[in-house]
Enzyme design. Structure first.
Site, PDB file in Angstrom:
ATOM      1  N   SER A  51     -43.123  -1.211  73.667  1.00  0.00           N
ATOM      2  CA  SER A  51     -41.885  -0.566  73.234  1.00  0.00           C
ATOM      3  C   SER A  51     -40.701  -1.532  73.177  1.00  0.00           C
ATOM      4  O   SER A  51     -40.578  -2.447  74.001  1.00  0.00           O
ATOM      5  CB  SER A  51     -41.560   0.550  74.237  1.00  0.00           C
ATOM      6  OG  SER A  51     -40.225   0.976  74.085  1.00  0.00           O
ATOM      7  N   GLU A 102     -37.985  -0.792  74.231  1.00  0.00           N
ATOM      8  CA  GLU A 102     -37.248  -0.620  75.493  1.00  0.00           C
ATOM      9  C   GLU A 102     -37.472  -1.827  76.416  1.00  0.00           C
ATOM     10  O   GLU A 102     -36.709  -2.024  77.359  1.00  0.00           O
ATOM     11  CB  GLU A 102     -37.677   0.661  76.200  1.00  0.00           C
ATOM     12  CG  GLU A 102     -37.078   1.924  75.608  1.00  0.00           C
ATOM     13  CD  GLU A 102     -35.564   2.000  75.800  1.00  0.00           C
ATOM     14  OE1 GLU A 102     -35.107   2.018  76.936  1.00  0.00           O
ATOM     15  OE2 GLU A 102     -34.848   2.033  74.789  1.00  0.00           O
ATOM     16  N   TYR A 159     -38.938   3.107  82.986  1.00  0.00           N
ATOM     17  CA  TYR A 159     -39.851   3.180  81.831  1.00  0.00           C
ATOM     18  C   TYR A 159     -39.995   1.804  81.187  1.00  0.00           C
ATOM     19  O   TYR A 159     -41.114   1.332  80.930  1.00  0.00           O
ATOM     20  CB  TYR A 159     -39.320   4.193  80.807  1.00  0.00           C
ATOM     21  CG  TYR A 159     -40.061   4.146  79.479  1.00  0.00           C
ATOM     22  CD1 TYR A 159     -41.286   4.783  79.317  1.00  0.00           C
ATOM     23  CD2 TYR A 159     -39.530   3.451  78.381  1.00  0.00           C
ATOM     24  CE1 TYR A 159     -41.968   4.726  78.099  1.00  0.00           C
ATOM     25  CE2 TYR A 159     -40.205   3.394  77.171  1.00  0.00           C
ATOM     26  CZ  TYR A 159     -41.423   4.036  77.034  1.00  0.00           C
ATOM     27  OH  TYR A 159     -42.100   3.975  75.832  1.00  0.00           O
TER      28      TYR A 159
END
Ligand code: NAP
Ligand code: F7E
Length: 325
Positions: A125, A127, A149
């Site tokens: 991801s 992120e 996360y």
């Protein structure tokens, strides 16, 4: 040639449903792993029942994973399952680590013990870039995750690279930037907005309460992104790829366009609410998908404006009040 078999973890999620459709279209036998729940609600794959096979397993349970891989003997595994909602990762950091980080090792271990030739895709991801150290972000940009996360995804990414390098396994990591659709969970900001716009239009809601309107994301369409996952497993060698549009927009831009689609001005309806502001924010993400373009021949096909319109239209259709006869 016999049809290839793909095992998808996270088949009940947004990406799992699009990937299953994509692989079925290419003649694959598609097996989806679901975890046991007391009520069986598989809304996103309801239309595929009969065409796909569903098996039971859990990322938390090594023996269920290894047993499934041994039984199904897939050619390809797409590991899409995760605790994927960033705010929940602050409330459930340990569980997020178990699913989203160690879960990857469990799937890789099952491949290693059953058949190292199985091709493995990891859903990494953007992120992981978090508090970005350069813009745009590419495969070589250092990671600086900003949530439990994001940290868990960094682990998942590196364990994938490590199994590739340690055991010569075909393990690819797709670093996907935000991708959305009408099947996106309603807690994510794009779908929260498209759903909110439809409710406001129909008089079912007065105000839409959001967090940081200035956060910027590189938003694409999920249907385009699952094609990139498949392409990554069709190459001579496994590698890592950034998948993005290269364009960035703010949450405010998304609101403005979504409300404009129904002839409304977002400023009259959107309320900033501190409850939705995160302890640490990812302010700006913009991906550089040039490696994917060059090696995979992948391009996003859906423009941001069309994505917003598609999502608003789908929620208007879904929530349209019945007309009186
Ligand atoms: P999603 O809609 O939240 O779906 C997550 C899936 O994981 C669901 O099928 C869920 O099953 C399953 N799952 C969660 N915990 C599990 C466990 N312990 N065992 C087995 N299954 C479990 O996510 P998505 O948007 O499709 O994203 C797919 C993957 O890509 C995720 O790994 C996500 O982190 C990653 N990703 C997403 C984006 C994006 O913009 N969408 C971008 C980059 C990376 P239930 O239905 O039972 O909950
Ligand atoms: O937030 C801001 C919020 O929750 C986007 C996951 O698929 O993509 C997703 O993670 C931005 C953030 O997605 C609200 O602060 C403002 O800056 O839609 P989101 P995300 O956190 O970017 C990545 C690539 C993944 O891998 C993840 O799995 O929007 N924002 N107001 C809000 N966000 C939410 N959810 N709700 C609000 O009210």
């Amino acid at each position: 040639m016999a049809a290839k078999t793909a095992l998808i973890t996270g088949i009940t999620g947004q990406d799992g449903s699009y990937l299953a459709e994509f692989l079925l279209d290419r003649g694959y036998r598609v097996v989806g792993m679901t975890r046991r729940t007391s009520t069986e609600v598989h809304e996103r794959i309801e239309h595929l029942m009969g065409a796909i096979e569903i098996v039971s397993g859990d990322l938390l349970d090594q023996s269920s994973m290894t047993g499934l891989v041994a039984e199904i003997r897939p050619d390809e595994i797409y590991n899409l399952a995760a605790q994927s909602f960033v705010p929940t990762s602050w409330h459930q950091p340990v569980l997020t680590g178990e699913f989203t980080a160690l879960g990857v090792t469990r799937v890789l271990e099952s491949v290693r013990s059953v058949d190292k030739k199985i091709r493995f895709y990891q859903a990494s991801s953007s992120e992981m870039f978090g508090k970005v150290v350069e813009t745009p972000q590419n495969e070589k940009t250092p990671f600086y995750p900003r949530s439990p996360y994001g940290v868990a995804k960094v682990y998942g990414h590196w364990i994938t690279v490590n199994y590739r390098e340690s055991y010569g396994m075909y393990a690819a990591s797709g670093i996907l930037f935000n991708h959305e659709s009408s099947r996106r969970g309603k807690e994510f900001v794009t779908r929260k907005i498209s759903d909110g716009v439809a409710r406001i239009k129909y008089g079912l809601l007065d105000k839409l309460r959001l967090g940081n309107l200035d956060a910027r994301r590189d938003w694409g369409y999920a249907g385009d992104y699952v094609r990139a996952m498949w392409l990554m497993l069709q190459q001579p060698q496994a590698d890592d790829y950034v998948i993005a549009t290269g364009r960035t927009h703010s949450v405010r831009d998304f609101c403005r366009l979504a409300f404009e689609n129904v002839g409304l001005d977002y400023r009259q309806y959107v309320v900033e609410d501190a409850r939705f502001v995160r302890p640490a924010e990812v302010d700006l993400l913009t991906g550089d998908p040039s490696k994917a373009r060059r090696i995979l021949g992948w391009e996003p096909e859906t423009r941001f404006e069309d994505l917003v319109e598609m999502m608003v239209r789908a929620d208007l259709d879904r929530l349209r009040p019945p007309t009186r006869a």
